[in-house]
Design a protein around this motif. Structure first.
Motif, PDB file in Angstrom:
ATOM      1  N   THR A 241     -12.422 -20.710 -10.909  1.00 50.25           N
ATOM      2  CA  THR A 241     -13.241 -20.035  -9.268  1.00 50.25           C
ATOM      3  C   THR A 241     -13.236 -20.421  -8.376  1.00 50.25           C
ATOM      4  O   THR A 241     -13.280 -22.130  -8.373  1.00 50.25           O
ATOM      5  CB  THR A 241     -15.453 -20.390  -9.863  1.00 50.25           C
ATOM      6  OG1 THR A 241     -15.369 -20.956 -10.723  1.00 50.25           O
ATOM      7  CG2 THR A 241     -15.021 -19.010 -11.229  1.00 50.25           C
ATOM      8  N   THR A 253     -13.890 -16.710  -4.729  1.00 48.72           N
ATOM      9  CA  THR A 253     -12.467 -15.431  -5.806  1.00 48.72           C
ATOM     10  C   THR A 253     -13.158 -16.008  -6.795  1.00 48.72           C
ATOM     11  O   THR A 253     -13.111 -17.969  -7.316  1.00 48.72           O
ATOM     12  CB  THR A 253     -11.350 -16.375  -5.393  1.00 48.72           C
ATOM     13  OG1 THR A 253     -11.228 -16.059  -3.718  1.00 48.72           O
ATOM     14  CG2 THR A 253     -10.296 -15.505  -6.324  1.00 48.72           C
ATOM     15  N   GLY A 308     -13.527 -10.813  -5.985  1.00 48.69           N
ATOM     16  CA  GLY A 308     -13.754 -12.055  -4.941  1.00 48.69           C
ATOM     17  C   GLY A 308     -14.531 -10.732  -3.788  1.00 48.69           C
ATOM     18  O   GLY A 308     -14.185 -10.345  -3.843  1.00 48.69           O
ATOM     19  N   THR A 310     -13.870 -10.604   0.522  1.00 48.50           N
ATOM     20  CA  THR A 310     -12.830 -10.404   1.066  1.00 48.50           C
ATOM     21  C   THR A 310     -13.540 -11.048   2.941  1.00 48.50           C
ATOM     22  O   THR A 310     -14.446 -10.957   3.389  1.00 48.50           O
ATOM     23  CB  THR A 310     -12.601  -9.403   1.494  1.00 48.50           C
ATOM     24  OG1 THR A 310     -11.820  -8.355   0.488  1.00 48.50           O
ATOM     25  CG2 THR A 310     -11.444  -8.808   3.398  1.00 48.50           C
ATOM     26  N   ASP A 313     -10.096 -17.014   5.482  1.00 51.20           N
ATOM     27  CA  ASP A 313      -9.593 -17.577   4.646  1.00 51.20           C
ATOM     28  C   ASP A 313      -8.903 -18.659   5.290  1.00 51.20           C
ATOM     29  O   ASP A 313      -8.131 -19.010   5.834  1.00 51.20           O
ATOM     30  CB  ASP A 313      -8.313 -17.037   3.605  1.00 51.20           C
ATOM     31  CG  ASP A 313      -8.189 -18.144   2.472  1.00 51.20           C
ATOM     32  OD1 ASP A 313      -8.962 -19.328   2.674  1.00 51.20           O
ATOM     33  OD2 ASP A 313      -6.876 -18.229   2.200  1.00 51.20           O
ATOM     34  N   TRP A 318      -7.782 -19.786  -0.669  1.00 48.08           N
ATOM     35  CA  TRP A 318      -8.266 -19.931  -1.943  1.00 48.08           C
ATOM     36  C   TRP A 318      -9.694 -18.568  -1.204  1.00 48.08           C
ATOM     37  O   TRP A 318     -10.475 -19.078  -2.529  1.00 48.08           O
ATOM     38  CB  TRP A 318      -8.926 -21.246  -3.119  1.00 48.08           C
ATOM     39  CG  TRP A 318      -7.934 -21.944  -2.920  1.00 48.08           C
ATOM     40  CD1 TRP A 318      -7.364 -23.055  -3.065  1.00 48.08           C
ATOM     41  CD2 TRP A 318      -7.076 -21.467  -4.544  1.00 48.08           C
ATOM     42  NE1 TRP A 318      -5.932 -23.140  -3.283  1.00 48.08           N
ATOM     43  CE2 TRP A 318      -6.201 -22.590  -4.757  1.00 48.08           C
ATOM     44  CE3 TRP A 318      -7.475 -20.291  -4.978  1.00 48.08           C
ATOM     45  CZ2 TRP A 318      -5.142 -22.316  -6.159  1.00 48.08           C
ATOM     46  CZ3 TRP A 318      -6.967 -20.524  -6.603  1.00 48.08           C
ATOM     47  CH2 TRP A 318      -5.940 -21.218  -6.392  1.00 48.08           C
ATOM     48  N   GLY A 321     -11.152 -14.000  -1.343  1.00 54.47           N
ATOM     49  CA  GLY A 321     -11.414 -13.036  -2.406  1.00 54.47           C
ATOM     50  C   GLY A 321     -10.486 -12.209  -2.513  1.00 54.47           C
ATOM     51  O   GLY A 321      -9.094 -12.725  -3.154  1.00 54.47           O
ATOM     52  N   GLU A 322     -10.365 -10.950  -2.663  1.00 54.28           N
ATOM     53  CA  GLU A 322      -9.467 -10.225  -3.052  1.00 54.28           C
ATOM     54  C   GLU A 322      -8.264 -10.377  -2.742  1.00 54.28           C
ATOM     55  O   GLU A 322      -6.384  -9.651  -2.876  1.00 54.28           O
ATOM     56  CB  GLU A 322      -9.971  -8.447  -2.997  1.00 54.28           C
ATOM     57  CG  GLU A 322     -10.830  -8.104  -3.825  1.00 54.28           C
ATOM     58  CD  GLU A 322     -10.518  -8.360  -5.600  1.00 54.28           C
ATOM     59  OE1 GLU A 322      -9.236  -7.796  -5.343  1.00 54.28           O
ATOM     60  OE2 GLU A 322     -11.185  -8.083  -6.235  1.00 54.28           O
ATOM     61  N   SER A 324      -6.593 -12.735  -1.627  1.00 58.77           N
ATOM     62  CA  SER A 324      -6.136 -13.913  -2.111  1.00 58.77           C
ATOM     63  C   SER A 324      -5.359 -14.099  -3.242  1.00 58.77           C
ATOM     64  O   SER A 324      -4.257 -14.376  -3.066  1.00 58.77           O
ATOM     65  CB  SER A 324      -6.933 -15.277  -1.335  1.00 58.77           C
ATOM     66  OG  SER A 324      -7.863 -15.194  -3.508  1.00 58.77           O
ATOM     67  N   LYS A 325      -5.590 -12.947  -3.806  1.00 55.85           N
ATOM     68  CA  LYS A 325      -4.872 -12.848  -4.984  1.00 55.85           C
ATOM     69  C   LYS A 325      -3.496 -12.588  -5.069  1.00 55.85           C
ATOM     70  O   LYS A 325      -2.709 -12.523  -5.540  1.00 55.85           O
ATOM     71  CB  LYS A 325      -5.560 -11.826  -6.112  1.00 55.85           C
ATOM     72  CG  LYS A 325      -6.760 -11.489  -6.815  1.00 55.85           C
ATOM     73  CD  LYS A 325      -7.016 -10.598  -7.890  1.00 55.85           C
ATOM     74  CE  LYS A 325      -7.837  -9.788  -6.752  1.00 55.85           C
ATOM     75  NZ  LYS A 325      -7.603  -8.446  -7.901  1.00 55.85           N
TER      76      LYS A 325
END
Length: 368
Positions: A241, A253, A308, A310, A313, A318, A321-322, A324-325
């Motif tokens: 996390t 995240t 996570g 949005t 960033d 990191w 949230g979404e 960053s994946k």
């Protein structure tokens, strides 16, 4: 270019491993490291030298060793000469590396021993309370244990600077300095707490938040080297996390990472877009937030599930949230082992990790 991997049998289960700092780490990397063993009637601290980063068949050279009472639960270097280590017997030692003038003539000398820092009030004779983790900032040291106690030490004094009895109502398992007067701890129930060590009048955290919706133990914490408000926390369930401490009610995240507990999380000290994790499942992973192509970086690309929020960033990849994946690439550095990898450390393009199969693995030329 793929990383070179060299495995060496050391006849001890390795619980912690740390590169010895060099006087100027920006000019030359380290070729010497400390290991601490566990789960053995006679544990030890050992200083090792890796002769060549280009020879995959090169054997490690043990330069020095020192018997250690109990399991070695953490090792932190204060500078190039001194390091502290903690024990499952509740003690912490300040040790010094001494060189007699020749490259191969080293010894490990105990300078200060803080005994029985952690103990259970109701424990009978012969029972011990493990010191589960410690963190250091310059020469200040904070220790935590299964007794829920937190102790502040300094390398200049034999007596503790401050003892916080009952800092937590359950076992504390990880701790990290956020700045000189603040630390963050993680406990058995998955609670993360931020403490102000400069406030002497009370022993209450300045903020408390949960790792996830369930009571999952926090196993390790790492702070981003340049974005100091960003911390990553590994969980007993294998989750990773990311937290923005400026608004830490929920993780930004949450990733379903390893299938078993995350044992250690390490940012690269000068290139923090690279992160490394190891797990009780025997995995060693390299996380890349620079969105490098799979063709440029060797390894197996792993698909991660997560959730996570949005937001913009500013946390090195990191805190998206979404989003960053999609910026994360994760690669396995070595084939999964059949025993837990307990600890890792990284310096420049070299990584060392220790395992329960009584081996140490050195990786050189890591693609960063």
């Amino acid at each position: 270019m793929a990383a070179n991997v060299c495995g060496n049998f050391v006849s001890k289960k390795i619980n912690k491993v740390r590169w010895k700092p060099t006087p100027d780490r920006h000019i030359s990397g380290s070729d010497t490291f400390i290991t601490g063993s566990w789960d053995d009637p006679e544990n030890e601290l050992a200083l090792w030298h890796y002769p060549s980063s280009d020879d995959q068949d090169a054997d490690l050279v043990k330069l020095a060793s020192l018997p250690h009472v109990g399991d070695v639960t953490e090792i932190k270097f204060i500078n190039t000469e001194f390091f502290v280590c903690s024990s499952s017997f509740g003690s912490v030692k300040l040790n010094r590396l001494v060189n007699a003038g020749m490259k191969s003539s080293w010894s490990i000398i105990e300078d200060i021993s803080w005994n029985k820092l952690h103990y259970f009030d109701s424990a009978g004779p012969g029972e011990h309370c493990p010191c589960t983790a410690l963190a250091s900032f310059d020469e200040d040291i904070v220790t935590v244990g299964e007794d829920g106690r937190m102790v502040l030490l300094t390398a200049h004094r034999k007596n503790p600077v401050r003892i916080m009895d009952g800092a937590d109502s359950c076992s504390l398992h990880c701790v990290c300095f956020l700045k000189y007067n603040q630390v963050i701890t993680g406990n058995l129930r998955g609670q993360l707490k931020v403490w102000d060590l400069g406030v002497q009048s009370h022993q209450k955290p300045i903020s408390t938040f949960m790792l996830s919706g369930e009571q999952i133990q926090a196993t390790c914490i790492s702070q981003h080297p340049t974005q100091r408000h960003v911390v990553l926390v590994g969980g007993e369930d294998g989750s990773l996390t990311a937290w923005d401490l400026r608004q830490s009610r929920f993780p930004v995240t949450l990733l379903s990472a390893h299938p078993d507990a995350v044992n250690e999380v390490k940012f690269h000290p000068v290139q923090p877009e690279h992160l490394f994790t190891c797990s009780a499942s025997g995995e060693l992973w390299h996380w890349n937030t620079a969105a490098l192509s799979a063709a440029a970086t060797p390894g197996a690309h792993l698909n991660l599930g997560g959730m996570g929020t949005t937001q913009e960033d500013d946390g090195g990849g990191w805190l998206g949230g979404e989003a960053s994946k999609h910026r994360l690439e994760v690669f396995s550095l070595i084939p999964a082992l059949h025993k837990p990898i307990n600890s890792l450390d990284v310096d420049r393009d070299s990584l060392v990790c220790g395992c329960d199969n009584e081996a140490v693995y050195l990786l050189s030329n890591i693609p960063i």
